[in-house]
Scaffold this motif. Structure first.
Motif, PDB file in Angstrom:
ATOM      1  N   HIS A  60       0.841  -1.194   0.000  1.00  0.00           N
ATOM      2  CA  HIS A  60       0.000   0.000   0.000  1.00  0.00           C
ATOM      3  C   HIS A  60       0.877   1.244   0.000  1.00  0.00           C
ATOM      4  N   THR A  61       1.645   1.359  -1.047  1.00  0.00           N
ATOM      5  CA  THR A  61       2.574   2.467  -1.165  1.00  0.00           C
ATOM      6  C   THR A  61       2.557   2.977  -2.589  1.00  0.00           C
ATOM      7  N   LEU A  62       3.282   4.061  -2.794  1.00  0.00           N
ATOM      8  CA  LEU A  62       3.454   4.590  -4.145  1.00  0.00           C
ATOM      9  C   LEU A  62       4.104   3.543  -5.038  1.00  0.00           C
ATOM     10  N   ASP A  63       5.057   2.788  -4.478  1.00  0.00           N
ATOM     11  CA  ASP A  63       5.707   1.726  -5.266  1.00  0.00           C
ATOM     12  C   ASP A  63       4.682   0.684  -5.699  1.00  0.00           C
ATOM     13  N   GLY A  64       3.808   0.348  -4.771  1.00  0.00           N
ATOM     14  CA  GLY A  64       2.784  -0.633  -5.113  1.00  0.00           C
ATOM     15  C   GLY A  64       1.883  -0.144  -6.229  1.00  0.00           C
ATOM     16  N   ALA A  65       1.518   1.133  -6.198  1.00  0.00           N
ATOM     17  CA  ALA A  65       0.671   1.699  -7.250  1.00  0.00           C
ATOM     18  C   ALA A  65       1.359   1.621  -8.598  1.00  0.00           C
ATOM     19  N   GLN A  66       2.632   1.980  -8.647  1.00  0.00           N
ATOM     20  CA  GLN A  66       3.364   1.940  -9.909  1.00  0.00           C
ATOM     21  C   GLN A  66       3.520   0.512 -10.419  1.00  0.00           C
ATOM     22  N   ALA A  67       3.772  -0.412  -9.477  1.00  0.00           N
ATOM     23  CA  ALA A  67       3.924  -1.821  -9.873  1.00  0.00           C
ATOM     24  C   ALA A  67       2.621  -2.341 -10.479  1.00  0.00           C
ATOM     25  N   LYS A  68       1.501  -2.013  -9.890  1.00  0.00           N
ATOM     26  CA  LYS A  68       0.214  -2.474 -10.402  1.00  0.00           C
ATOM     27  C   LYS A  68      -0.117  -1.819 -11.742  1.00  0.00           C
ATOM     28  N   LEU A  69       0.275  -0.565 -11.908  1.00  0.00           N
ATOM     29  CA  LEU A  69       0.048   0.096 -13.192  1.00  0.00           C
ATOM     30  C   LEU A  69       0.816  -0.598 -14.307  1.00  0.00           C
ATOM     31  N   LEU A  70       2.078  -0.949 -14.054  1.00  0.00           N
ATOM     32  CA  LEU A  70       2.870  -1.652 -15.055  1.00  0.00           C
ATOM     33  C   LEU A  70       2.288  -3.038 -15.321  1.00  0.00           C
ATOM     34  N   THR A  71       1.875  -3.711 -14.262  1.00  0.00           N
ATOM     35  CA  THR A  71       1.259  -5.032 -14.431  1.00  0.00           C
ATOM     36  C   THR A  71      -0.001  -4.923 -15.294  1.00  0.00           C
ATOM     37  N   GLY A  72      -0.806  -3.886 -15.024  1.00  0.00           N
ATOM     38  CA  GLY A  72      -2.009  -3.667 -15.834  1.00  0.00           C
ATOM     39  C   GLY A  72      -1.666  -3.389 -17.282  1.00  0.00           C
ATOM     40  N   ASN A  73      -0.603  -2.607 -17.537  1.00  0.00           N
ATOM     41  CA  ASN A  73      -0.184  -2.328 -18.915  1.00  0.00           C
ATOM     42  C   ASN A  73       0.211  -3.610 -19.654  1.00  0.00           C
ATOM     43  N   LEU A  74       0.875  -4.517 -18.933  1.00  0.00           N
ATOM     44  CA  LEU A  74       1.268  -5.793 -19.548  1.00  0.00           C
ATOM     45  C   LEU A  74       0.028  -6.617 -19.901  1.00  0.00           C
ATOM     46  N   LEU A 108      -7.922  -8.875 -16.296  1.00  0.00           N
ATOM     47  CA  LEU A 108      -6.769  -8.840 -15.381  1.00  0.00           C
ATOM     48  C   LEU A 108      -6.185  -7.422 -15.305  1.00  0.00           C
ATOM     49  N   ALA A 109      -6.174  -6.759 -16.457  1.00  0.00           N
ATOM     50  CA  ALA A 109      -5.667  -5.386 -16.488  1.00  0.00           C
ATOM     51  C   ALA A 109      -6.530  -4.489 -15.607  1.00  0.00           C
ATOM     52  N   GLU A 110      -7.859  -4.665 -15.711  1.00  0.00           N
ATOM     53  CA  GLU A 110      -8.760  -3.846 -14.896  1.00  0.00           C
ATOM     54  C   GLU A 110      -8.525  -4.076 -13.409  1.00  0.00           C
ATOM     55  N   ASP A 111      -8.329  -5.333 -13.015  1.00  0.00           N
ATOM     56  CA  ASP A 111      -8.048  -5.625 -11.607  1.00  0.00           C
ATOM     57  C   ASP A 111      -6.767  -4.934 -11.146  1.00  0.00           C
ATOM     58  N   ALA A 112      -5.749  -5.000 -11.995  1.00  0.00           N
ATOM     59  CA  ALA A 112      -4.466  -4.373 -11.640  1.00  0.00           C
ATOM     60  C   ALA A 112      -4.618  -2.862 -11.499  1.00  0.00           C
ATOM     61  N   MET A 141      -1.377  11.609  -6.078  1.00  0.00           N
ATOM     62  CA  MET A 141      -2.345  12.196  -6.990  1.00  0.00           C
ATOM     63  C   MET A 141      -2.119  11.747  -8.424  1.00  0.00           C
ATOM     64  N   ASP A 142      -0.882  11.794  -8.889  1.00  0.00           N
ATOM     65  CA  ASP A 142      -0.602  11.380 -10.264  1.00  0.00           C
ATOM     66  C   ASP A 142      -0.962   9.915 -10.475  1.00  0.00           C
ATOM     67  N   GLY A 143      -0.728   9.099  -9.451  1.00  0.00           N
ATOM     68  CA  GLY A 143      -1.081   7.689  -9.553  1.00  0.00           C
ATOM     69  C   GLY A 143      -2.576   7.495  -9.701  1.00  0.00           C
ATOM     70  N   LYS A 144      -3.341   8.289  -8.936  1.00  0.00           N
ATOM     71  CA  LYS A 144      -4.790   8.176  -9.038  1.00  0.00           C
ATOM     72  C   LYS A 144      -5.279   8.619 -10.422  1.00  0.00           C
ATOM     73  N   ILE A 145      -4.704   9.699 -10.933  1.00  0.00           N
ATOM     74  CA  ILE A 145      -5.098  10.179 -12.256  1.00  0.00           C
ATOM     75  C   ILE A 145      -4.784   9.129 -13.319  1.00  0.00           C
ATOM     76  N   GLU A 146      -3.580   8.594 -13.264  1.00  0.00           N
ATOM     77  CA  GLU A 146      -3.187   7.618 -14.278  1.00  0.00           C
ATOM     78  C   GLU A 146      -4.002   6.331 -14.154  1.00  0.00           C
ATOM     79  N   ALA A 147      -4.274   5.896 -12.932  1.00  0.00           N
ATOM     80  CA  ALA A 147      -5.058   4.667 -12.752  1.00  0.00           C
ATOM     81  C   ALA A 147      -6.465   4.841 -13.335  1.00  0.00           C
ATOM     82  N   ASN A 148      -7.086   5.967 -13.077  1.00  0.00           N
ATOM     83  CA  ASN A 148      -8.409   6.232 -13.654  1.00  0.00           C
ATOM     84  C   ASN A 148      -8.350   6.298 -15.178  1.00  0.00           C
ATOM     85  N   PHE A 149      -7.325   6.954 -15.691  1.00  0.00           N
ATOM     86  CA  PHE A 149      -7.167   7.040 -17.141  1.00  0.00           C
ATOM     87  C   PHE A 149      -7.019   5.642 -17.750  1.00  0.00           C
TER      88      PHE A 149
END
Length: 585
Positions: free
Chosen positions: A285-299, A308-312, A326-334
């Motif tokens: 539950h950190t910024l690192d976790g958010a970035q890791a999940k975003l990359l996983t979703g992109n894959l 699976l991407a939506e879950d990530a 904030m940037d993580g939330k914006i990118e995740a929604n996008f």
């Protein structure tokens, strides 16, 4: 969309950087937790623990946090301001990547502590707090304030003149240029940092920043869409031992993104898997976790695994929200919207969404660039004003110094003139006195010569008169006739007045000799005084007899009577005065 990704990577990159500051500063403290209870708690003891911690190797995060808790408790126990400030600042550094809002709360605690304990903040700590404050502010969306904090820190670092501190500030400024899409400036600063750390890479403390800077260079190339260069620098950092200093989740993140951009799904899967393995061992539950999940979703999205991407992406949104990212939330929604459009096959809408994102990034970039220029201009203006004020102050100091120098010089010159005038005056007075004394001496010498001459002439005249009388006596001239003859000659042997003049002249020549003898021997007669004068003048018995018109035997007896009156001391004195004239033959 790319702007959001850049923000993410920048946060990860900063995490590595701040990890350097936080873990290196504090990790060794936990090596000694049992010692605290056995040692007397003093400021010196806490300072020593802090000093040791700054030279320690990296430790696990939970150990570092436990150590900081203990340092803070001990500092509160003895009301040690520096220890409390140190602990709060360290907590801010530990949370700045994953929980920037928490980090700002710790910075506010630091501000409150500094009001209670003024003077407990060094220049280095003030710069570090500005950097932490700037980074946390930027993570929460205050990008323009972030640059302002960095420029202020840069100004202080420039005044401090420390290359180590300046290198840390340059790291933050480099990251800001990355976020602002000014990659050329970012690479320039990064190259300076690489060169600096490379020169000090033999130092174990500098090894981690060196490898982190190399990693950051790979991150810059990733943002410049140069995946091959990004892969080269990240792998080089890992090869040189980056994993010995920090977790490799962020390096794996960059490699996964780079291979994804190259459309190398196999390598992307490899590094996403490695990244997630690392993330399982730390707090997700950190910024690192958010970035890791975003990359996983992109894959997953690239593999058309939209569910699976939506879950990530939804997990990334949760992590970003918990970290106030904030940037993580914006990118995740996008990414959720884009993933849904791709899932339903609305490719035209996907293209429109991407175009909208690019336009938004462009507008933001221009706005941020303009504000950055304004801040830099303002910073440079303030810097120039400070330099001008410093020059004015230095000019005033120099002018005052010159005035004082001139005044001192004038005073010295006046003193020299006074001393010289005094010397000349004194010399003139001395010369006048010498000339006067010399003149008096010459006059006295002349008078002495005259008196001596007169005295000798008077005695010679007496001798002549005596000879005349003796001649008259030998021719059987009567006494009456002799007196008549002497009357004619103007002499009656030697009259009392004549002797008085002789004695007076004698005293002038011989420093009142006769007068002093009368004072010492009041029983002396006038004949005794005459005899003393003749003896002082060196007359022998024969000479005395001639002057007094008596026989030599009479002169001897006269001397004997004189010695008797003078006594032993007087006779001795007379003998010392003129020994040759006292012979009684």
């Amino acid at each position: 969309m790319y702007q959001l990704a850049l923000k993410q990577i920048r946060e990860i990159k900063e995490q590595v950087k701040i990890y350097v500051m936080s873990t290196i500063l504090l990790c060794l403290l936990l090596s000694f937790p049992n010692l605290l209870s056995a040692q007397e708690v003093t400021k010196e003891y806490i300072d020593e623990l802090i000093r040791i911690s700054e030279e320690s190797p990296s430790m696990k995060m939970d150990e570092v946090k436990g150590s900081l808790d203990e340092i803070e408790e001990l500092s509160i126990e003895i009301s040690y301001g520096f220890g409390q400030v140190y602990a709060c600042h360290a907590f801010a550094c530990l949370n700045v990547n994953n929980a920037p809002k928490v980090a700002l709360n710790y910075i506010e605690q630091v501000d409150s502590l500094l009001q209670l304990y003024p003077g407990d903040l060094s220049d280095e700590n003030e710069i570090s707090i500005l950097l932490t404050r700037g980074y946390a502010t930027g993570a929460l969306g205050g990008y323009f304030q972030e640059l302002d904090y960095y420029l202020t820190a840069d100004s202080l670092a420039d005044i401090l003149g420390s290359e180590d501190v300046q290198s840390i500030v340059n790291q933050y400024i480099t990251s800001y240029y990355i976020v602002s899409h000014d990659y050329k400036k970012a690479l320039v600063y990064n190259q300076k940092l690489l060169q600096f750390y490379k020169e000090h890479s033999d130092n174990k403390v500098m090894r981690h920043p060196y490898l982190s800077t190399m990693l950051n260079r790979g991150g810059v190339y990733l943002r410049m869409h140069s995946p091959d260069s990004a892969i080269y620098y990240v792998k080089l950092a890992i090869k040189k031992g980056l994993g010995d200093h920090t977790d490799l989740n962020y390096p794996y993140y960059i490699l996964g993104k780079a291979y994804l951009e190259k459309d190398d799904v196999k390598q992307t899967k490899k590094y996403v898997s490695l990244m997630n393995e690392v993330m399982e061992s730390i707090d997700n539950h950190t910024l690192d976790g958010a970035q890791a999940k975003l990359l996983t979703g992109n894959l997953h999205q690239r593999l058309n695994e939209f569910d699976l991407a939506e879950d990530a992406f939804r997990q990334a949104l949760i992590f970003a929200d918990s970290a106030a990212y904030m940037d993580g939330k914006i990118e995740a929604n996008f990414e959720l919207v884009e993933n849904y459009l791709k899932k339903i096959g609305a490719n035209d809408l996907v293209l429109n969404l991407q175009s909208f994102s690019e336009l938004t990034d462009t507008v933001y970039y221009h706005k941020s660039s303009q504000l950055e220029k304004q801040l830099i201009i303002q910073f440079e203006t303030n810097k120039k004003e400070q330099e001008i004020l410093a020059l004015k102050y230095q000019k005033e100091v120099n002018e005052k110094t010159i005035v004082w120098i001139v005044l001192v010089a004038l005073v010295l010159i006046l003193l020299l003139i006074m001393l010289f005038y005094r010397y000349k005056t004194k010399k003139k007075i001395l010369l006048n006195e010498l000339e006067k004394g010399q003149l008096i001496k010459e006059i006295a010498t002349q008078n002495l010569e005259i008196k001596t001459k007169d005295l000798n002439q008077a005695i010679e005249k007496i001798k002549e008169n005596v000879k005349i009388i003796e001649k008259f006596k030998s021719e059987n001239i009567s006494q009456v006739s002799i007196e008549e003859i002497m009357s004619v000659l103007g002499q009656n042997y030697v009259t009392e007045n004549q002797w008085a003049k002789i004695v007076l002249n004698f005293d002038v020549v011989h420093d009142n000799y006769a007068k002093n003898m009368i004072a010492k021997f009041p029983n002396l007669t006038s004949n005794d005084i005459r005899l003393l004068v003749l003896i002082k003048l060196g007359y022998s018995n024969k000479g005395v007899a001639e002057v007094n018109n008596i026989s030599e035997e009479g002169a001897k007896k006269a001397k004997q009577r004189l010695f008797k009156r003078l006594g032993t001391d007087g006779a001795k004195l007379l003998t010392e005065t003129r020994e040759s004239a006292l012979s009684l033959d």
